[in-house]
Design a protein around this motif. Sequence first.
Motif, PDB file in Angstrom:
ATOM      1  N   TYR A   1      -1.729  -1.130   3.866  1.00  0.00           N
ATOM      2  CA  TYR A   1      -0.555  -0.415   3.335  1.00  0.00           C
ATOM      3  C   TYR A   1       0.581  -0.415   4.349  1.00  0.00           C
ATOM      4  O   TYR A   1       1.747  -0.613   3.994  1.00  0.00           O
TER       5      TYR A   1
ATOM      6  N   TYR B   1      -0.420   8.667  -4.081  1.00  0.00           N
ATOM      7  CA  TYR B   1      -1.580   9.144  -4.840  1.00  0.00           C
ATOM      8  C   TYR B   1      -2.537   9.973  -3.992  1.00  0.00           C
ATOM      9  O   TYR B   1      -3.277  10.784  -4.528  1.00  0.00           O
ATOM     10  N   TYR B   2      -2.504   9.790  -2.654  1.00  0.00           N
ATOM     11  CA  TYR B   2      -3.375  10.613  -1.808  1.00  0.00           C
ATOM     12  C   TYR B   2      -2.950  12.086  -1.867  1.00  0.00           C
ATOM     13  O   TYR B   2      -3.794  12.980  -1.942  1.00  0.00           O
TER      14      TYR B   2
HETATM   15 FE   FE2 Z   1      -5.725   3.673  -1.232  1.00  0.00          FE
END
Ligand code: FE2
Length: 342
Positions: A171, A227-228
């Motif tokens: 990421y 999303y975390y």
């Molecule tokens: Fe992830």
Amino acid sequence: MLLPGAAALSAVVVAGLQPPARSQTAISQAVEIGVYSGRHYNTDKALYREFTRRTGIKVNLLESKDDALIERLRTEGNRSPADVLVLVDAARLDKAADLGLFQPARSASLMRDVPLNLRDSRGRWFGLTRRVRVAVVNPKLVNPATIRTYADLAKPKLKGKLCLRDSKSVYNQSLVADQLILRGEPATRAWVRGMVANVTQPFFTSDTPLARAVAKGDCGVGLVNTYYVARMLAGDSGNADKALAQQLKVVFPNPAHVNISGAGVTKSSRNLEAATKLIEFLASPTGGRGYAEANNEYPLKGYGNNPILKGFGTFKADGVSAEQMGARNRQAVNLMQTNGWK
Ligand SMILES: [Fe+2]
């Protein structure tokens, strides 16, 4: 009076779905497809079942880590039972394409449903969901209004307040690749050095502990995927995480770096038509919404209906091509490693 079959058909039409086309009926006789997926959410399975219900095409699913799946496909070669490979992150999709693991799919609906910058120019893979790498801020330590761009994270006044995940994280690699494309190498190098100079904590190995550290005040600001935070806010990892996430302010750098999960038809597939149909379904507004919601991600277009994501507000995507991010991965990794990003 309607026969039971006709009633079922009209129910399908009422739901806004097309009755099966002739080719669909033809391939629905006995076709099974294998799906290797780096995503692992129960709600994905419900979507595959829905696909089977609509098309008659059975899905045999194998879920594992992205890199393990890439390795497995390489080893299996032409004997692989996989027809579709689903991976998370543009860099991994690009890697799989470079390794020759995909074959091109031609599809008018994929051209329509997947924005140009979120798919491979040669049709080997297609984005299915979007995630944004955002700043999470502890407002007690850092004024969220001072973070407007990724560049702001390199400002000396954040010394000792910035926390980062390590450079092994694909990421972060994709974020640096994104900045290389947008800002060029000298500016990106200066930015990386500036951020590294602001880091005093050890580099984190995943996003959730980083978000927790910011919430607890061990750090003032960090970078994580949307999303975390959404998962924590949803209470998926318990009430303690939920309470922590409520301390965080999500700040979308403007413009924002957008990454994807996506899929392509495997080189070894002998079911190109059925495999393409599954990708079409997952990229469609119906299937795609479910795929995105499963993991608190954004659909390919718009912001979706997830109330937690809505609470974050909207963002302006920087429009960088996912394919280009993949192509710049090696340069990004090298730049991170030679400038202190552990
Ligand atoms: Fe992830």
